[in-house]
Design a protein around this motif. Structure first.
Motif, PDB file in Angstrom:
ATOM      1  N   LEU A  33       0.830  -1.201   0.000  1.00 16.03           N
ATOM      2  CA  LEU A  33       0.000   0.000   0.000  1.00 16.03           C
ATOM      3  C   LEU A  33       0.865   1.252   0.000  1.00 16.03           C
ATOM      4  O   LEU A  33       0.541   2.239  -0.693  1.00 16.03           O
ATOM      5  CB  LEU A  33      -0.923  -0.003   1.220  1.00 16.03           C
ATOM      6  CG  LEU A  33      -1.836   1.221   1.364  1.00 16.03           C
ATOM      7  CD1 LEU A  33      -2.744   1.366   0.157  1.00 16.03           C
ATOM      8  CD2 LEU A  33      -2.656   1.130   2.651  1.00 16.03           C
ATOM      9  N   ILE A  34       1.950   1.228   0.749  1.00  9.44           N
ATOM     10  CA  ILE A  34       2.854   2.394   0.796  1.00  9.44           C
ATOM     11  C   ILE A  34       3.442   2.656  -0.586  1.00  9.44           C
ATOM     12  O   ILE A  34       3.541   3.812  -1.033  1.00  9.44           O
ATOM     13  CB  ILE A  34       3.979   2.177   1.825  1.00  9.44           C
ATOM     14  CG1 ILE A  34       3.412   1.976   3.225  1.00  9.44           C
ATOM     15  CG2 ILE A  34       4.962   3.357   1.804  1.00  9.44           C
ATOM     16  CD1 ILE A  34       2.548   3.114   3.718  1.00  9.44           C
ATOM     17  N   ILE A  35       3.815   1.599  -1.295  1.00  5.87           N
ATOM     18  CA  ILE A  35       4.352   1.752  -2.656  1.00  5.87           C
ATOM     19  C   ILE A  35       3.289   2.344  -3.578  1.00  5.87           C
ATOM     20  O   ILE A  35       3.569   3.255  -4.373  1.00  5.87           O
ATOM     21  CB  ILE A  35       4.853   0.398  -3.199  1.00  5.87           C
ATOM     22  CG1 ILE A  35       6.089  -0.060  -2.402  1.00  5.87           C
ATOM     23  CG2 ILE A  35       5.200   0.505  -4.691  1.00  5.87           C
ATOM     24  CD1 ILE A  35       6.564  -1.449  -2.755  1.00  5.87           C
ATOM     25  N   LEU A  36       2.058   1.836  -3.471  1.00  8.51           N
ATOM     26  CA  LEU A  36       0.967   2.356  -4.296  1.00  8.51           C
ATOM     27  C   LEU A  36       0.701   3.826  -4.009  1.00  8.51           C
ATOM     28  O   LEU A  36       0.506   4.627  -4.933  1.00  8.51           O
ATOM     29  CB  LEU A  36      -0.311   1.540  -4.055  1.00  8.51           C
ATOM     30  CG  LEU A  36      -0.377   0.147  -4.697  1.00  8.51           C
ATOM     31  CD1 LEU A  36      -1.652  -0.573  -4.267  1.00  8.51           C
ATOM     32  CD2 LEU A  36      -0.322   0.247  -6.221  1.00  8.51           C
ATOM     33  N   LEU A  37       0.702   4.199  -2.728  1.00  3.52           N
ATOM     34  CA  LEU A  37       0.464   5.594  -2.357  1.00  3.52           C
ATOM     35  C   LEU A  37       1.604   6.497  -2.836  1.00  3.52           C
ATOM     36  O   LEU A  37       1.377   7.644  -3.228  1.00  3.52           O
ATOM     37  CB  LEU A  37       0.287   5.718  -0.846  1.00  3.52           C
ATOM     38  CG  LEU A  37      -0.995   5.105  -0.266  1.00  3.52           C
ATOM     39  CD1 LEU A  37      -0.980   5.152   1.257  1.00  3.52           C
ATOM     40  CD2 LEU A  37      -2.232   5.817  -0.806  1.00  3.52           C
ATOM     41  N   THR A  38       2.830   5.971  -2.814  1.00  2.00           N
ATOM     42  CA  THR A  38       3.974   6.743  -3.304  1.00  2.00           C
ATOM     43  C   THR A  38       3.870   6.963  -4.812  1.00  2.00           C
ATOM     44  O   THR A  38       4.113   8.070  -5.313  1.00  2.00           O
ATOM     45  CB  THR A  38       5.292   6.019  -2.970  1.00  2.00           C
ATOM     46  OG1 THR A  38       5.400   5.857  -1.545  1.00  2.00           O
ATOM     47  CG2 THR A  38       6.496   6.805  -3.468  1.00  2.00           C
ATOM     48  N   LEU A  39       3.503   5.913  -5.538  1.00  2.00           N
ATOM     49  CA  LEU A  39       3.309   6.042  -6.993  1.00  2.00           C
ATOM     50  C   LEU A  39       2.176   7.014  -7.298  1.00  2.00           C
ATOM     51  O   LEU A  39       2.264   7.825  -8.235  1.00  2.00           O
ATOM     52  CB  LEU A  39       3.015   4.677  -7.608  1.00  2.00           C
ATOM     53  CG  LEU A  39       4.191   3.693  -7.674  1.00  2.00           C
ATOM     54  CD1 LEU A  39       3.716   2.320  -8.136  1.00  2.00           C
ATOM     55  CD2 LEU A  39       5.278   4.213  -8.609  1.00  2.00           C
ATOM     56  N   LEU A  40       1.115   6.935  -6.495  1.00 12.02           N
ATOM     57  CA  LEU A  40      -0.005   7.856  -6.675  1.00 12.02           C
ATOM     58  C   LEU A  40       0.441   9.292  -6.451  1.00 12.02           C
ATOM     59  O   LEU A  40       0.076  10.197  -7.223  1.00 12.02           O
ATOM     60  CB  LEU A  40      -1.126   7.489  -5.695  1.00 12.02           C
ATOM     61  CG  LEU A  40      -2.352   8.413  -5.684  1.00 12.02           C
ATOM     62  CD1 LEU A  40      -3.026   8.431  -7.041  1.00 12.02           C
ATOM     63  CD2 LEU A  40      -3.332   7.973  -4.606  1.00 12.02           C
ATOM     64  N   THR A  41       1.245   9.518  -5.416  1.00 13.33           N
ATOM     65  CA  THR A  41       1.774  10.857  -5.144  1.00 13.33           C
ATOM     66  C   THR A  41       2.638  11.348  -6.300  1.00 13.33           C
ATOM     67  O   THR A  41       2.535  12.504  -6.730  1.00 13.33           O
ATOM     68  CB  THR A  41       2.607  10.847  -3.843  1.00 13.33           C
ATOM     69  OG1 THR A  41       1.835  10.296  -2.787  1.00 13.33           O
ATOM     70  CG2 THR A  41       3.039  12.253  -3.461  1.00 13.33           C
TER      71      THR A  41
END
Length: 405
Positions: A222-230
């Protein structure tokens, strides 16, 4: 908040944490000094003079990751104080220095200080506040940062009347934040705040379990996904910002000054959106993310088809409000799913995504515009947000189906 902390003390902590977000964005408040510095250092290329802003961003990007190492060594409060101390000293060196190399080095060191303190501006909100109050403050942080940097930019402009050196004294405003952190913010490790955070997170997990959901703690995926989203969200936002002046000229809508005024209106709207985030999040919960992405994307797509400057103002301000719902949600979500020890690191990772997205925006704009078509670049940046909205909504439905929150 812990029961031992009074309401007044609680507000002091809030002021300290929110003012730290102003420090985070303060690198560009002295951009108006560039012409004066170019005259003062005629042997320096203009691109080197302009590095006084971008070199800060480079070192911030590096040291937001290093910040996590310092947190392990000396704790969150001391890391924030160290970063603020470095930033407070290095930021005013150009006010007294006449050597360009020293000035440039001082700006790099400013990036070090901001980078060390930057993740704590977000993760400490998650340490001291919970639930709806935490979500509200995540929205406030972007609003206050916008107001604070606008005020510092204005003050620097007034000081510029006395010479470009004088404008750098605006950074003395870092000192009240430093003092507040030293005397008002409790040490999370010693005050029991980290233990309280763990208790509150356990309550949230228990409540989710009662509703048939499961909360995974420290989910790397989830952290990776949120970072990519950012990363992609910042690319979209900054392509719009970078290409807007060129689009105004190419489409004969107005001057670069008109475009600057529109972008100022966008920034004003983000302040409004920041204050609205808490109430909207309370009603919509996780669905605030696809809503913000969709509305922001739709507004940006409309820009190249707008028939008047007035319409562009209206659509752009709606975009500013919608866009200001996205980043607070991301960092609030990180605070929800991160343990007390992992929160600074995970916040740092997301901030790297943010900084890299901003850095890559000019190159992405060239690609999205097929070279020089600014209107096409703006429209495609809006399409990116629409795609992100659809993907985020699909992810929410998948997690909901699997009983994850």
């Amino acid at each position: 908040m812990a029961k031992a902390i009074s309401k007044f003390h609680s507000w002091l902590i809030i002021v300290a944490l929110l003012s730290l977000n102003i420090v985070e964005q303060a690198a560009s408040v002295i951009n108006a000094t560039i012409p004066g510095m170019a005259k003062a250092f005629p042997n320096e290329k203009l691109v080197n003079i302009e590095l006084i802003t971008t070199i800060v961003s480079i070192f911030v990007t590096v040291f937001v990751l290093v910040s996590g190492i310092f947190v392990k060594w000396i704790g969150q409060k001391k890391t924030a104080i160290l970063g603020l101390l470095i930033a407070s000293i290095s930021s005013v060196i150009p006010a007294i220095a006449n050597n360009f190399t020293i000035i440039l080095i001082s700006r790099a060191v400013l990036g070090v200080g901001i980078g060390l303190a930057n993740p704590l501006a977000i993760s400490l909100i998650g340490v001291f506040f919970y639930g709806d109050q935490r979500a509200k403050l995540m929205g406030w942080r972007s609003a206050i940062a916008g107001i604070g940097t606008a005020a510092m930019t204005f003050l620097a402009g007034q000081l510029l009347v006395f010479g470009w050196h004088t404008a750098y004294w605006v950074y003395l405003l870092f000192i009240p934040t430093l003092i507040l952190f030293i005397f008002a913010v409790p040490d999370p490790e010693k005050s029991g705040a980290l233990k309280r955070q763990e208790i509150e997170q356990a309550k949230e997990m228990t409540e989710a379990a009662k509703q048939g959901n499961e909360v995974k703690k420290n989910p790397i995926g989830l952290i990776i996904l949120l970072t990519l989203l950012t990363f992609f969200t910042l690319i979209s936002m900054m392509v719009f910002a970078v290409k807007l002046p060129t689009y105004f000229v190419q489409a004969h809508i107005g001057t670069p000054t008109d475009a600057s005024n529109v972008w100022s209106a966008v920034n004003l709207a983000t302040v409004v959106g920041g204050f609205l985030f808490g109430p909207i999040y309370k009603r919509l919960d996780k669905y605030v993310l696809p809503l913000g992405l969709f509305l922001a994307g739709l507004c940006v797509i409309i820009i190249p088809f707008a028939s008047s400057l007035g319409m562009i103002y209206v659509v752009s301000m709606i975009d500013g409000i919608a866009g200001s719902l996205i980043i607070p949600y991301i960092f609030n979500r990180i605070s929800e799913v991160s343990s007390a020890k992992k929160a600074p690191l995970f916040t740092s990772i997301a901030l790297v995504g943010s900084n890299l997205g901003s850095f890559m925006a000019p190159y992405a704009g060239e690609l999205l515009g097929m070279g020089t078509n600014a209107g096409l670049a703006i429209m495609n940046s809006g399409i990116i947000n629409i795609i992100l909205a659809v993907v985020s909504l699909a992810v929410i439905f998948i997690l909901k189906k699997k009983r994850y929150v």
